[in-house]
Design a protein around this motif. Structure first.
Motif, PDB file in Angstrom:
ATOM      1  N   GLN A  30       0.830  -1.207   0.000  1.00  0.00           N
ATOM      2  CA  GLN A  30       0.000   0.000   0.000  1.00  0.00           C
ATOM      3  C   GLN A  30       0.868   1.262   0.000  1.00  0.00           C
ATOM      4  O   GLN A  30       0.600   2.215  -0.736  1.00  0.00           O
ATOM      5  CB  GLN A  30      -0.891   0.035   1.253  1.00  0.00           C
ATOM      6  CG  GLN A  30      -1.985  -0.985   1.300  1.00  0.00           C
ATOM      7  CD  GLN A  30      -2.691  -0.958   2.654  1.00  0.00           C
ATOM      8  OE1 GLN A  30      -2.078  -0.714   3.697  1.00  0.00           O
ATOM      9  NE2 GLN A  30      -3.990  -1.220   2.638  1.00  0.00           N
ATOM     10  N   ARG A  33       2.472   1.957  -3.354  1.00  0.00           N
ATOM     11  CA  ARG A  33       1.481   2.514  -4.297  1.00  0.00           C
ATOM     12  C   ARG A  33       1.216   3.992  -4.000  1.00  0.00           C
ATOM     13  O   ARG A  33       1.130   4.810  -4.922  1.00  0.00           O
ATOM     14  CB  ARG A  33       0.182   1.716  -4.250  1.00  0.00           C
ATOM     15  CG  ARG A  33       0.239   0.412  -5.008  1.00  0.00           C
ATOM     16  CD  ARG A  33      -1.138  -0.187  -5.276  1.00  0.00           C
ATOM     17  NE  ARG A  33      -1.909  -0.465  -4.080  1.00  0.00           N
ATOM     18  CZ  ARG A  33      -1.857  -1.579  -3.379  1.00  0.00           C
ATOM     19  NH1 ARG A  33      -1.043  -2.551  -3.732  1.00  0.00           N
ATOM     20  NH2 ARG A  33      -2.623  -1.744  -2.319  1.00  0.00           N
ATOM     21  N   SER A  34       1.099   4.335  -2.730  1.00  0.00           N
ATOM     22  CA  SER A  34       0.871   5.743  -2.377  1.00  0.00           C
ATOM     23  C   SER A  34       2.084   6.607  -2.696  1.00  0.00           C
ATOM     24  O   SER A  34       1.935   7.739  -3.144  1.00  0.00           O
ATOM     25  CB  SER A  34       0.516   5.866  -0.897  1.00  0.00           C
ATOM     26  OG  SER A  34      -0.761   5.306  -0.661  1.00  0.00           O
ATOM     27  N   SER A 127      -3.492   6.025   2.954  1.00  0.00           N
ATOM     28  CA  SER A 127      -4.116   7.125   2.218  1.00  0.00           C
ATOM     29  C   SER A 127      -3.186   8.332   2.265  1.00  0.00           C
ATOM     30  O   SER A 127      -2.508   8.581   3.265  1.00  0.00           O
ATOM     31  CB  SER A 127      -5.462   7.501   2.832  1.00  0.00           C
ATOM     32  OG  SER A 127      -6.435   6.539   2.548  1.00  0.00           O
ATOM     33  N   TRP A 147      -5.741  10.349  -2.121  1.00  0.00           N
ATOM     34  CA  TRP A 147      -5.611   9.058  -2.809  1.00  0.00           C
ATOM     35  C   TRP A 147      -5.737   7.951  -1.774  1.00  0.00           C
ATOM     36  O   TRP A 147      -5.117   8.009  -0.714  1.00  0.00           O
ATOM     37  CB  TRP A 147      -4.249   8.924  -3.484  1.00  0.00           C
ATOM     38  CG  TRP A 147      -4.016   9.865  -4.610  1.00  0.00           C
ATOM     39  CD1 TRP A 147      -4.383   9.702  -5.907  1.00  0.00           C
ATOM     40  CD2 TRP A 147      -3.317  11.124  -4.544  1.00  0.00           C
ATOM     41  NE1 TRP A 147      -3.973  10.793  -6.648  1.00  0.00           N
ATOM     42  CE2 TRP A 147      -3.315  11.674  -5.834  1.00  0.00           C
ATOM     43  CE3 TRP A 147      -2.716  11.827  -3.508  1.00  0.00           C
ATOM     44  CZ2 TRP A 147      -2.724  12.882  -6.129  1.00  0.00           C
ATOM     45  CZ3 TRP A 147      -2.134  13.035  -3.797  1.00  0.00           C
ATOM     46  CH2 TRP A 147      -2.140  13.565  -5.091  1.00  0.00           C
ATOM     47  N   HIS A 148      -6.551   6.955  -2.087  1.00  0.00           N
ATOM     48  CA  HIS A 148      -6.682   5.774  -1.241  1.00  0.00           C
ATOM     49  C   HIS A 148      -6.145   4.578  -2.025  1.00  0.00           C
ATOM     50  O   HIS A 148      -6.562   4.367  -3.165  1.00  0.00           O
ATOM     51  CB  HIS A 148      -8.146   5.517  -0.871  1.00  0.00           C
ATOM     52  CG  HIS A 148      -8.804   6.670  -0.166  1.00  0.00           C
ATOM     53  ND1 HIS A 148      -8.501   7.008   1.127  1.00  0.00           N
ATOM     54  CD2 HIS A 148      -9.757   7.553  -0.576  1.00  0.00           C
ATOM     55  CE1 HIS A 148      -9.246   8.060   1.485  1.00  0.00           C
ATOM     56  NE2 HIS A 148      -9.991   8.401   0.469  1.00  0.00           N
ATOM     57  N   PRO A 149      -5.241   3.796  -1.427  1.00  0.00           N
ATOM     58  CA  PRO A 149      -4.699   2.660  -2.180  1.00  0.00           C
ATOM     59  C   PRO A 149      -5.738   1.568  -2.386  1.00  0.00           C
ATOM     60  O   PRO A 149      -6.712   1.486  -1.701  1.00  0.00           O
ATOM     61  CB  PRO A 149      -3.543   2.172  -1.295  1.00  0.00           C
ATOM     62  CG  PRO A 149      -3.854   2.687   0.060  1.00  0.00           C
ATOM     63  CD  PRO A 149      -4.682   3.900  -0.097  1.00  0.00           C
TER      64      PRO A 149
END
Length: 149
Positions: A30, A33-34, A127, A147-149
């Motif tokens: 996660q 990705r963020s 997030s 942004w939320h993964p």
């Protein structure tokens, strides 16, 4: 000033102390990705909670971005910290990434955006919120994106 606020990735549910909880493998994924949303952003510093999961999150972001400056650990970014005190500790200018926890991150975003904590911003694990404004004062920053993964 640009301020990014990142909640740590998913952490183990149990540890001898809450501050010792480590990221899970999913939590690491996660965070990576963020961190991709920060590529190309001119960060001046990364400030992180002393809790293990936040330290791990900040280190993963630093590595993903190739950020050369050291992480700065601050005690005012823990889950139970007072959002008003946290705002008073923010740098006056620059591009800053904060790595912290709920409920602080949601309350901090609300305070910076609305001037109060009555509407906390929902923030899932990893997030990332992006805020911008002239000064890091209560009610003075604009929430540009979450942004939320």
């Amino acid at each position: 000033m640009k301020l990014w606020i990142l909640r740590h990735g998913e952490a183990q549910p149990h540890a001898p102390r809450d501050a010792e909880r480590k990221l899970t493998e999913l939590g690491r994924q996660q965070v990576v990705r963020s961190a991709a949303h920060l590529i190309g952003q001119p960060l001046d510093c990364i400030l992180a909670s002393p809790y293990v999961r936040a330290q791990q999150t900040a280190a993963l972001v630093r590595d993903a971005l190739g950020f050369s400056a050291a992480l700065k650990t601050v005690t005012w970014l823990t889950p139970e910290s007072d959002p008003k005190f946290a705002v008073s500790q923010l740098p006056d200018a620059g591009n800053v990434l904060l790595v912290s926890h709920q409920p602080l991150v949601g309350d901090l975003i609300s305070l910076l955006q609305h001037g109060h904590c009555r509407q906390p911003q929902p923030m899932h694990t990893a997030s990332l919120a992006e805020l911008e404004g002239e000064w890091p004062l209560a009610g003075s920053l604009h929430l540009l994106h979450v942004w939320h993964p």
